[in-house]
Design an enzyme around this catalytic site. Structure first.
Site, PDB file in Angstrom:
ATOM      1  N   GLU A   1     -54.607  94.151 110.455  1.00 17.60           N
ATOM      2  CA  GLU A   1     -54.214  92.845 109.919  1.00 17.60           C
ATOM      3  C   GLU A   1     -53.353  93.009 108.658  1.00 17.60           C
ATOM      4  OE1 GLU A   1     -55.235  89.348 110.914  1.00 17.60           O
ATOM      5  OE2 GLU A   1     -53.398  89.348 109.760  1.00 17.60           O
TER       6      GLU A   1
ATOM      7  N   ASP B   1     -49.358  92.018 108.290  1.00 12.73           N
ATOM      8  CA  ASP B   1     -48.915  91.007 107.328  1.00 12.73           C
ATOM      9  C   ASP B   1     -47.828  91.556 106.408  1.00 12.73           C
ATOM     10  OD1 ASP B   1     -50.872  89.514 108.468  1.00 12.73           O
ATOM     11  OD2 ASP B   1     -52.112  89.301 106.676  1.00 12.73           O
TER      12      ASP B   1
ATOM     13  N   SER C   1     -51.833  85.491 113.351  1.00  9.61           N
ATOM     14  CA  SER C   1     -51.742  86.391 112.203  1.00  9.61           C
ATOM     15  C   SER C   1     -50.343  86.967 112.088  1.00  9.61           C
ATOM     16  CB  SER C   1     -52.670  87.588 112.405  1.00  9.61           C
ATOM     17  OG  SER C   1     -53.979  87.204 112.247  1.00  9.61           O
TER      18      SER C   1
END
Ligand SMILES: *[C@@H]1O[C@H](CO)[C@@H](O)[C@H](O)[C@H]1NC(C)=O
Ligand SMILES: *[C@@H]1O[C@H](CO)[C@@H](O)[C@H](O)[C@H]1NC(C)=O
Ligand SMILES: *[C@@H]1O[C@H](CO)[C@@H](O)[C@H](O)[C@H]1NC(C)=O
Ligand SMILES: *[C@@H]1O[C@H](CO)[C@@H](O)[C@H](O)[C@H]1NC(C)=O
Ligand SMILES: *[C@@H]1O[C@H](CO)[C@@H](O)[C@H](O)[C@H]1NC(C)=O
Length: 470
Positions: free
Chosen positions: A179, A183, A382
């Site tokens: 994650e 990002d 995400s």
């Protein structure tokens, strides 16, 4: 995800000095699925307690946000104008329409930049104090070495920054998380060459609500990035209403300060849970807050070509059970409810609630480098959230270069302009309850705003035009 409800429960238990699960008054008395009681906490274990005071004058704050986020209001510039920096705006060439579109093997920065019509000139100039940030929780860390490898593989055709400019909070020394890697890598590829910060709030050791912890870090600083993306969320019903309202007040403050906060809409479509034996959709928070901009997800119609986008069936969307519909989306949501040919049964959702997402971007089949290994087909909102955030930072770059304030809280303007500059996604439905009544289907996208892909995905030159003035 879902961590806070349990920790709050544990704190309540600790204070009461009893070894039983005793949640806050508005919480369920059974352990949520996926959680087991491990017995009494070790007396040596350190716990941090947070005592939050009820905030005052929240109504006045809400009026202020309304005024500073409405382009028609005299308060929209909100304060002193600065002189524009001495650099001149770049001449933008017309975006090229590719004659022959080749195959691609998954989403990379080049694919993102091609689909959203970015040119090599669409990068940060390095002459403004423009910056952007993503927030990480739950022990998700990024490594600069992964960013370097990612840019070596995928970043050769656009100017970019070599490393994260600043980490606020504590980054642990563990392995990189997918994650956090995702990002950082996509925020810095879409918002290319823009100074990027990472807020790190490792949740588990400090036994606190990570969102509030992160928001208090923002409130405590006077100079901070203009755009923040957050790819975390929880089921709205799993959080105490006092906690939700308290976090929401911080979102209002951020909006009043002119910050743009983007949240992922979630990866379970409309969601599903059972309340006294009846199925319902399951909204997610902070996605459902009226003071943040929520980003849904899309897929390419042909996954191996840069084609039009359709709904990614996992794209989170729906109606809040906590926040009523804000006035800025009244017209768009009414229009949707009156015209969608495939509306689910009324008992599945609360049509009077704040409806989300507001916008969308590709969420399917990304390449990410984590712990030095390139990983294909990473998917979820995400991914769409940092991409959308990066593009807003590029628009802020133009606004700052011409002496305008950053975009700030986007929603009132987005809905007033009927999603101008966005590609309207009109094909596909997202998932929901697997029962006979709805057969796994939630809401469906259609022309205009819908609770699956919002107003749609960014067509950068058009979006820049729509959001540059005033
Ligand atoms: C990228 O940013 C740096 C400053 O960080 C600046 O010197 C450089 O000119 C920028 N590149 C482009 C292509 O604007
Ligand atoms: C707030 O900022 C001050 C000054 O930078 C710092 O000393 C303090 O620890 C910060 N508080 C929090 C909660 O981060
Ligand atoms: C950039 O400058 C503006 C105006 O001086 C200031 O409000 C903002 O906090 C600065 N941002 C950063 C990240 O330094
Ligand atoms: C529906 O949403 C409203 C807020 O818009 C809330 O007050 C109400 O409790 C919700 N109803 C249910 C059944 O959750
Ligand atoms: C990018 O531009 C092309 C050509 O004008 C257009 O067909 C396409 O829809 C645009 N992309 C988006 C996301 O709108």
């Amino acid at each position: 995800m879902g961590l806070r409800g349990c920790l709050l429960g544990l704190l309540a238990l600790f204070v009461a000095g009893k070894c039983s699960y005793s949640p806050e008054p508005d919480q369920r008395w059974t352990l949520p699925p996926g959680w087991v009681s491990l017995g009494r906490v070790d007396p040596e274990e350190e716990l941090s307690l947070t005592f939050a005071l009820r905030q005052q004058n929240v109504k006045r704050l809400s009026e202020l946000v309304q005024a500073v986020s409405d382009p028609g209001s005299p308060r929209y510039v909100a304060g002193l104008h600065r002189f524009p920096p001495t650099s001149s705006l770049r001449q933008r060439p017309e975006p090229q329409v590719a004659g022959t579109v080749g195959l691609h093997l998954g989403v990379t920065p080049s694919v993102i930049r091609e689909r959203y019509n970015l040119t090599a000139q669409d990068v940060g100039s390095g002459t403004t104090n423009n910056s952007q940030a993503c927030a990480q929780f739950l022990e998700q860390y990024f490594h600069d070495s992964d960013l370097a490898e990612f840019m070596r593989l995928f970043g050769s055709n656009f100017a970019h920054q070599a490393s994260v400019a600043r980490v606020v909070g504590k980054q642990g020394r563990g392995r990189a998380g997918i994650e956090a890697s995702l990002d950082v890598q996509y925020l810095m590829s879409a918002g290319a060459n823009i100074s990027t910060w990472v807020y790190s709030s490792p949740g588990r050791h400090e036994a606190q609500e990570p969102f509030l912890q992160w928001l208090l870090l923002l409130s405590n600083e006077s100079a901070l990035p203009q755009v923040h993306t957050v790819s975390y969320g929880d089921d709205e019903d799993s959080l105490s209403s006092a906690y939700i309202q308290r976090v929401n007040v911080e979102f209002m403050k951020a909006a009043a300060r002119g910050l743009t906060l983007l949240f992922a809409s979630g990866d379970s479509g409309a969601g599903c849970w059972s309340v006294s034996g009846r199925h319902q959709f399951r909204p997610s928070f902070p996605a459902s807050s009226p003071y943040v901009t929520t980003v849904g997800g899309t897929s390419f119609q042909n996954p191996f070509r840069v084609t039009n986008e359709i709904v990614d069936y996992i794209s989170g969307g729906g109606f809040s059970n906590v926040f009523p519909r804000p006035s800025y989306q009244e017209e768009a949501v009414t229009q949707f409810l009156n015209s969608s040919p495939h509306l689910p049964p009324q008992s599945y959702f609360n049509s009077s609630g704040r409806a989300y997402p507001d916008v969308a971007a590709l969420s399917d089949g990304y390449w990410v480098v984590s712990n030095r290994v390139p990983i294909p087909w990473v998917s979820g909102t995400s991914a769409s959230t940092p991409v959308f955030g990066g593009l807003l930072s590029l628009i802020n770059e133009h606004r700052l270069l011409s002496g305008r304030p950053p975009l700030g809280f986007l929603n009132p303007r987005l809905y007033q302009q009927h999603g101008a500059g966005l590609f309207d996604v009109t094909h596909g439905c997202h998932e929901s309850c697997l029962n006979e009544e709805v057969e796994g289907q939630g809401f469906c996208s259609g022309p205009g705003w819908d609770p699956v892909t919002g107003w749609g995905t960014p067509n950068f030159p058009a979006l820049l035009k729509a959001l540059l003035n005033p």
